[in-house]
Scaffold this motif. Sequence first.
Motif, PDB file in Angstrom:
ATOM      1  N   VAL A  30       0.858  -1.195   0.000  1.00 33.38           N
ATOM      2  CA  VAL A  30       0.000   0.000   0.000  1.00 33.38           C
ATOM      3  C   VAL A  30       0.888   1.237   0.000  1.00 33.38           C
ATOM      4  N   ILE A  31       0.602   2.142  -0.922  1.00 28.96           N
ATOM      5  CA  ILE A  31       1.431   3.325  -1.129  1.00 28.96           C
ATOM      6  C   ILE A  31       0.733   4.593  -0.666  1.00 28.96           C
ATOM      7  N   ALA A  32      -0.553   4.675  -0.931  1.00 30.69           N
ATOM      8  CA  ALA A  32      -1.262   5.921  -0.625  1.00 30.69           C
ATOM      9  C   ALA A  32      -2.746   5.652  -0.550  1.00 30.69           C
ATOM     10  N   SER A  33      -3.441   6.618   0.032  1.00 32.13           N
ATOM     11  CA  SER A  33      -4.891   6.565   0.082  1.00 32.13           C
ATOM     12  C   SER A  33      -5.406   7.646  -0.866  1.00 32.13           C
ATOM     13  N   GLU A  34      -6.262   7.240  -1.783  1.00 27.54           N
ATOM     14  CA  GLU A  34      -6.781   8.198  -2.768  1.00 27.54           C
ATOM     15  C   GLU A  34      -8.302   8.165  -2.737  1.00 27.54           C
ATOM     16  N   ASP A  35      -8.911   9.157  -2.161  1.00 26.67           N
ATOM     17  CA  ASP A  35     -10.370   9.300  -2.176  1.00 26.67           C
ATOM     18  C   ASP A  35     -11.063   8.003  -1.782  1.00 26.67           C
ATOM     19  N   GLY A  36     -10.718   7.447  -0.641  1.00 23.74           N
ATOM     20  CA  GLY A  36     -11.403   6.258  -0.166  1.00 23.74           C
ATOM     21  C   GLY A  36     -10.986   4.966  -0.846  1.00 23.74           C
ATOM     22  N   PRO A  81       9.084  11.905  20.240  1.00 22.57           N
ATOM     23  CA  PRO A  81       8.239  10.975  19.488  1.00 22.57           C
ATOM     24  C   PRO A  81       8.548  11.056  18.004  1.00 22.57           C
ATOM     25  N   ARG A  82       8.219   9.993  17.288  1.00 22.27           N
ATOM     26  CA  ARG A  82       8.449   9.956  15.861  1.00 22.27           C
ATOM     27  C   ARG A  82       7.581  10.996  15.156  1.00 22.27           C
ATOM     28  N   GLY A  83       8.130  11.647  14.144  1.00 20.37           N
ATOM     29  CA  GLY A  83       7.388  12.668  13.413  1.00 20.37           C
ATOM     30  C   GLY A  83       6.286  12.058  12.570  1.00 20.37           C
ATOM     31  N   ALA A  84       5.359  12.907  12.151  1.00 18.96           N
ATOM     32  CA  ALA A  84       4.252  12.450  11.314  1.00 18.96           C
ATOM     33  C   ALA A  84       4.785  11.988   9.962  1.00 18.96           C
ATOM     34  N   GLY A  85       4.152  10.972   9.412  1.00 13.07           N
ATOM     35  CA  GLY A  85       4.604  10.422   8.139  1.00 13.07           C
ATOM     36  C   GLY A  85       4.167  11.270   6.963  1.00 13.07           C
ATOM     37  N   ARG A  86       4.767  11.000   5.838  1.00 16.15           N
ATOM     38  CA  ARG A  86       4.400  11.664   4.591  1.00 16.15           C
ATOM     39  C   ARG A  86       4.209  10.595   3.547  1.00 16.15           C
ATOM     40  N   PRO A  87       3.309  10.838   2.601  1.00 17.93           N
ATOM     41  CA  PRO A  87       3.178   9.846   1.539  1.00 17.93           C
ATOM     42  C   PRO A  87       4.432   9.841   0.677  1.00 17.93           C
ATOM     43  N   PRO A  88       4.773   8.788  -0.028  1.00 14.37           N
ATOM     44  CA  PRO A  88       4.095   7.498  -0.002  1.00 14.37           C
ATOM     45  C   PRO A  88       4.366   6.738   1.298  1.00 14.37           C
ATOM     46  N   LEU A  89       3.504   5.778   1.576  1.00  8.72           N
ATOM     47  CA  LEU A  89       3.612   5.002   2.806  1.00  8.72           C
ATOM     48  C   LEU A  89       4.937   4.241   2.863  1.00  8.72           C
ATOM     49  N   PHE A  90       5.346   3.717   1.731  1.00  2.00           N
ATOM     50  CA  PHE A  90       6.667   3.126   1.542  1.00  2.00           C
ATOM     51  C   PHE A  90       7.238   3.726   0.267  1.00  2.00           C
ATOM     52  N   PRO A  91       8.556   3.783   0.141  1.00  2.00           N
ATOM     53  CA  PRO A  91       9.107   4.226  -1.133  1.00  2.00           C
ATOM     54  C   PRO A  91       8.464   3.452  -2.285  1.00  2.00           C
ATOM     55  N   ALA A  92       8.160   4.177  -3.355  1.00  2.00           N
ATOM     56  CA  ALA A  92       7.449   3.572  -4.474  1.00  2.00           C
ATOM     57  C   ALA A  92       7.933   4.209  -5.766  1.00  2.00           C
ATOM     58  N   ARG A  93       7.705   3.505  -6.871  1.00  2.00           N
ATOM     59  CA  ARG A  93       8.068   4.077  -8.166  1.00  2.00           C
ATOM     60  C   ARG A  93       7.301   5.379  -8.381  1.00  2.00           C
ATOM     61  N   LEU A  94       7.956   6.345  -9.010  1.00  2.00           N
ATOM     62  CA  LEU A  94       7.260   7.586  -9.337  1.00  2.00           C
ATOM     63  C   LEU A  94       6.045   7.299 -10.211  1.00  2.00           C
ATOM     64  N   ALA A  95       6.154   6.286 -11.067  1.00  2.00           N
ATOM     65  CA  ALA A  95       5.007   5.927 -11.919  1.00  2.00           C
ATOM     66  C   ALA A  95       3.801   5.535 -11.071  1.00  2.00           C
ATOM     67  N   THR A  96       4.061   4.886  -9.937  1.00  2.00           N
ATOM     68  CA  THR A  96       2.960   4.506  -9.053  1.00  2.00           C
ATOM     69  C   THR A  96       2.317   5.743  -8.442  1.00  2.00           C
ATOM     70  N   LEU A  97       3.153   6.677  -7.994  1.00  2.00           N
ATOM     71  CA  LEU A  97       2.605   7.917  -7.431  1.00  2.00           C
ATOM     72  C   LEU A  97       1.797   8.677  -8.466  1.00  2.00           C
ATOM     73  N   ALA A  98       2.183   8.530  -9.714  1.00  2.00           N
ATOM     74  CA  ALA A  98       1.454   9.211 -10.777  1.00  2.00           C
ATOM     75  C   ALA A  98       0.193   8.439 -11.153  1.00  2.00           C
TER      76      ALA A  98
END
Lengths: 368, 429, 81
Positions: free
Chosen positions: B74-80, B397-414
């Motif tokens: 799982v990389i990101a949450s997109e509109d549910g 405490p650990r800082g808040a996370g940022r997407p992506p959840l795990f490193p992912a291909r840029l193509a996946t983020l796109a």
Amino acid sequence: MSVPGYDLIVIGAGIVGAACADAASGDGLRVAIVEPGPIGGGATAAAMGHLVAMDDDPAELALARYSLRQWEAFADLPEAEFSRCGTLWVAREERELAAAAARAARLAAAGVEAQLLDDQQLYELEPELAPGMSGGMLVPREAVVYPPRVARHLVARAQSRGAVLYAGRRVQALRRGGAQLDDGSSLSGPVLVATGCALPALLPQLPMRARKGHLVITDRYPGLLRHQLLELGYADSAHGDADSSVAFNVQPRPTGQILLGSSREFSATDAAVSPAMLRRMLERCFAFVPALRELQALRAWTGFRPTTPDGRPYLGAVPGATDQWVAAGHEGLGVTTALGSARLLLDLIQQRQPALDPAPYAPSRLAA
Amino acid sequence: MTERYDVLVVGAGPAGLAAAGTAAAHGARVGLLDAQPRAGGQVWRHDVRKPAPRAAREAIAALHGVNLLAQHSVIASEDGALRVETPEGSALLTYGALVLATGARELLLPFPGWTLPGVSGAGGLQALTKQGWPVAGKRVVIAGSGPLLLAAAATLRAHGAKVVGIHEQASPDSVHAFARQLLHWPARAAQALSLRARLMGVPYRFGSIVRHAHGEDAVRVVEIEDAHGTACVDCDLLAVGYGLVPNVELAQLLGCALDHAPTHPHVQVDELLRTSVPAVFAAGEACGIGGLAAARIEGAIAGHMASGHADEARVLLPERDRARRFGALLARHFAPGSRVHALATPQTLICRCEDVTLGALDGYADARDAKLATRCGMGACQGRICGTALAELGRFPRGAGRPPLFPARLATLAGLATSPSDDASRSTT
Amino acid sequence: MSATVRLQVNGQPVEVPAGASVAAAVAHWTLHFRTSVSGETRAPLCGMGVCFECRVRIDGVAHQRACITPARDGMQVDSHD
């Protein structure tokens, strides 16, 4: 209870406020710096750190040129992570290349070296560019830095000259002859508001909009790209007024990581990464450098650029007020122009003749 | 490419397997995804040389009608919906209900020499070994805290390693108090005895910690300290783990409320495992370290809930409460002590991605401040190792996370499927 | 399906059981998985895909986690990045 008095109270320790505090302390002023969050933690932390002269507004170009000369003093500072990768503007069409000639001439007239490239020269410099590009324009002396650490360095240097940092404190309100802090205490002295997007909280008479941007950084791929790459159409996105736009703007960090931008949105107010905007921005990048698709992205984030109605910063006296100054609204050029802005502002505060004509940046031009 | 599920379960360990099997038995269309290539999670990880435990075989065999999505990260949450990356590309998975069975990871704490090759987590070396890492004939020192050390040692021994010793940081008093409590948990006691029998002849020391690992290109010698002093032990591999911490990053990304007490966050759920986000449930270690039995029963509860059968979920609550009490017992008796927290020196690297020392973090107020100034936590692990360690060490405490959840291909983020045929299908849907 | 998988690690042939990870295959030859940003040699720490210490180049693609990637016949693995 006695109220601490200063020659200048700098409100906000982003790159602009930090540069002002540094310049003021260098002038021998007794300086206070008030910053509620981390130093350089706002737009400064979200920025690409590209030191670049944009030529489409003569006033912006003059300020950038003035500032870029001062950045040279940081070229060997380890914290700055200064990397002179140069800026390579890429033309997809002959039409853009033709326009680039005029741009190169404008830059040259301002003292910024720029070279036009044909397609062969372009691909020699950046073999990963997609086939079919027409050529480009190389601005070889431009560089990239790591802005949050520069901001810290500037604040630390000011502190070493006696400046006092009110960390974790927020200015609640400007008062006649000073500022009131959120812990109920006050500081007295002239104030300089450098709070970027938060400017309206203290100076609502100066119009300011926050313009959201997205960035993505990858794992390390040393040598894949060598220059800060932008499309020649970038200014249309940066200085246009479209509600949302994207432009190809990719940077090789000194670490070997690739930093990808850029997007601009006026109506988006929440800081969440927008998948739709990210998609638009990345597809734009892939169109120029297809190999980017398979790189590992580590993080995506957003930031907000402080944007005035005419795109130029407010640098000067707050209209109708006494001993209130402002340095804010640099949109996407805050890092490039921070040092020059600070110098210009200190000249005005100290009633010296500034090196630049301050009129184009005078806050009175747009005050409501 | 979009796939729709009535119930989507993230994590195919014991909790996720139970949730998926239960929801599917109610007739729901269920997807069960995991970043690993095989179902089983950590505790039931597939072993290339040994047969799986019966419970694991049964749980996996019970997945009738479940769509098992292995190597789906799982990389990101997109509109549910969840954006997932696979070796071939990416996909968007939509769901009626979501079960977070994201499990736990090992608590890995810095000490001088911990970056040397050959030094790994205890569960870490166990996992590597099950997947074919060559350990036969290797001398292995196992250290850290908790019963996982015994399980790791048993796996290593079964694969031919020579386990030189097991060093539990908890004091003898604490371990003996735990052992006495085991009398109330006959099944656990039997399990512990069977593990000890498989480890016959292996020294098991309490109040004993690894202070330092030495070696040039790999670990060769470790310094071990107990009540009697410090001794140096030769070894080929050193496996050190201090128990487990919940994986809450996906829950956080979805906006689920977390419970931050006492040190490491876990997902906040009500009695019926509902998170603060509608239609999102959580089960197992993500809700706080509770062990295998709690994970299995909570998985079943979440499976009932996610498919709309609250009455059947309620029946399981007493069993769940009992299993959770065992988890609390573990936390009480094996929590890392102050000697462990003091192992790292100012020169010890804390951020292994960006090579930032512990000393470099002095003077920073929080994780973000430290990150901006030093790059600590900016690397590929996204602060999972250093951020968790710094929280355990009491820094911040650990800082808040940022997407992506795990490193992912840029193509996946796109949002792109990587293969051209998938691109074509995306444009027509 | 054959019971073993043959692949290459830094140009050297390795045979591992079917289902083994790329990490296991690399470990048959070397504990050098990656070079850290300050030049240290690193090898897997967590074994479960979290720590990213086991990143290697697989079939030309950099920064792949060896511990969660199954070894396949004919793979070319390079651990010298």
